[in-house]
Design an enzyme around this catalytic site. Structure first.
Site, short mmCIF file in Angstrom:
data_model
loop_
_atom_site.label_atom_id
_atom_site.label_comp_id
_atom_site.label_asym_id
_atom_site.label_seq_id
_atom_site.Cartn_x
_atom_site.Cartn_y
_atom_site.Cartn_z
N GLU A 155 -5.58 -11.80 -39.71
CA GLU A 155 -6.96 -11.38 -39.97
C GLU A 155 -7.21 -9.95 -39.47
O GLU A 155 -7.92 -9.19 -40.10
CB GLU A 155 -7.96 -12.36 -39.35
CG GLU A 155 -8.04 -13.70 -40.07
CD GLU A 155 -8.40 -13.56 -41.55
OE1 GLU A 155 -9.07 -12.58 -41.92
OE2 GLU A 155 -8.00 -14.44 -42.32
N TYR A 212 -16.79 -11.15 -38.72
CA TYR A 212 -15.88 -11.62 -39.76
C TYR A 212 -14.66 -12.32 -39.14
O TYR A 212 -14.32 -13.46 -39.50
CB TYR A 212 -15.41 -10.47 -40.67
CG TYR A 212 -14.21 -10.89 -41.48
CD1 TYR A 212 -14.37 -11.69 -42.60
CD2 TYR A 212 -12.91 -10.58 -41.06
CE1 TYR A 212 -13.28 -12.16 -43.31
CE2 TYR A 212 -11.81 -11.05 -41.77
CZ TYR A 212 -12.01 -11.83 -42.89
OH TYR A 212 -10.93 -12.31 -43.57
N ASP A 238 -16.37 -10.90 -46.09
CA ASP A 238 -15.62 -9.65 -46.21
C ASP A 238 -16.01 -9.02 -47.56
O ASP A 238 -16.95 -9.48 -48.22
CB ASP A 238 -14.11 -9.90 -46.09
CG ASP A 238 -13.55 -10.65 -47.30
OD1 ASP A 238 -14.36 -11.18 -48.11
OD2 ASP A 238 -12.32 -10.70 -47.45
#
Ligand code: SF4
Length: 366
Positions: free
Chosen positions: A57, A140, A158
């Site tokens: 990520e 996020y 996102d």
């Protein structure tokens, strides 16, 4: 806003009576089960290792999946566990990140691993609030770890999710601006289910990456076309609105590739960038603002060419100079440099260098 369904003759019989929210979830999970891409940080069954979710990520922020795959594999091969990463030298972390850009992510990931080892006994937290206290973890990434690694119903937004939700709801406002962004976050929170939250979030992102693409979305094969208000209104191509182009500042630099050869080995003078700012802590050939071109008359100097490097808000122009200097280290224009060293080609291989300087290495053939 009402999300009551409008019956559609094209829907399978079993889905006609479902609320749009339920239909969107069911359609996206089915799409994900059938079409999810095989990626190294995903497992075919069960939840992926939390550490792999954390690394992937951070790497995926502002970078496409196809670029990240090789970096992820190399990174995990070098640092198999969170503890390995926490114990690593920052220079090695930066070297493995070299070319991926946005290097603050690499330093934050490293700091994050250290903080987890120090403050959380090496166990990655599962709740969004605690995750948000860690270096480099924003809303996020916290939502992605909580949902994908722990299956908690946390929202994530996102660029892909912003586009998909904007189109599903026919939101014409710019999602990069705060009011629209808040609305999309709220809608993402409404959409995420209690069960299979991680798969659902991954499905939303997968839809944005492969079907609901910025240009020429494949609406004909989209699993949520029946729920898409932008498609119904014929305004898909207007959502999201195009970015307003900004004038980029152009930065001009002189790069002095200074070498000396002794006992058959050529070494290059390189300097370490400051510990803060762009490319922090990385190594480069001697680089100066072109407006401050140093006096180097006494040395033999040749102009090799120019390299440009584009960033989001800035363009760099590097004029590259080859400087031959045999045994005259003290006369080199290095007075403003805090940390310098002479490095052979194999030494350079081990040093993290910004992408333009890797290209300069190619230009001078080392
Ligand atoms: Fe995107 Fe088209 Fe699907 Fe709407 S129907 S979500 S615009 S791909």
């Amino acid at each position: 806003m009402s999300h009551r369904t409008v019956e559609s003759p094209d829907l399978p019989q079993g889905q006609k009576s479902l609320l749009p929210l339920t239909r969107i979830r069911a359609s996206l999970l089915k799409f994900y089960d059938q079409h999810k891409r095989d990626l190294p940080w995903r497992t075919s069954t069960g939840r992926p290792p939390t550490y792999h979710v954390l690394v992937s990520e951070l790497m995926l922020q502002q970078t496409q999946v196809v670029t990240v795959i090789a970096y992820f594999n190399r990174f995990i091969a070098a640092f198999a566990t969170l503890t390995d990463l926490a114990r690593a030298d920052e220079q090695q972390v930066l070297r493995l990140w070299q070319g991926l850009g946005y290097y603050s992510r690499a330093r934050n990931l490293h700091r994050c691993a250290k903080a987890i080892v120090l403050d959380h006994a090496g166990v990655i937290p599962s709740d969004v609030a605690t995750l948000l206290t860690l270096p480099g973890i924003g809303p996020y990434t916290a939502g992605a770890i909580a949902s994908i690694a722990f299956d908690k119903p946390a929202a994530i937004v996102d660029g892909n999710v912003m586009r998909v939700i904007s189109r599903l709801d026919a939101l014409t406002a710019d999602p990069r601006q705060k009011p629209a962004s808040l609305r999309i976050w709220a809608r993402a929170g409404e959409l995420v289910p209690q069960d299979r939250a991680g798969d659902f979030n991954s499905a939303l992102m997968e839809l944005g990456a492969t079907i609901c693409t910025p240009k020429s979305p494949k609406c004909l094969v989209c699993p949520v076309q029946q729920e898409c208000k932008a498609l119904a209104k014929g305004i898909v191509d207007r959502i999201p609105p195009p970015k307003v182009p900004k004038d980029k500042r152009v930065e001009k630099r002189d790069v002095l590739c200074i070498s000396q050869t002794a006992h058959g080995v050529t070494r290059w003078l390189v300097e370490q960038r400051p510990s803060k700012g762009r490319w922090a802590g990385m190594w480069q050939f001697v680089t100066r603002d072109a407006a401050d071109r140093p006096h180097i008359d006494s040395l033999h100097i040749t102009h090799l060419g120019q390299i440009t490097h584009e960033l989001t808000h800035r363009s760099y122009e590097f004029d590259v100079w080859r400087v031959m200097c045999e045994g005259a280290e003290t006369s080199l224009p290095t007075s403003a440099i805090s940390c310098t060293r002479w490095a052979s080609a194999s030494d350079l291989d081990a040093l993290p260098m910004p992408r333009p300087h890797v290209r300069i290495r190619e230009l001078i053939g080392i």
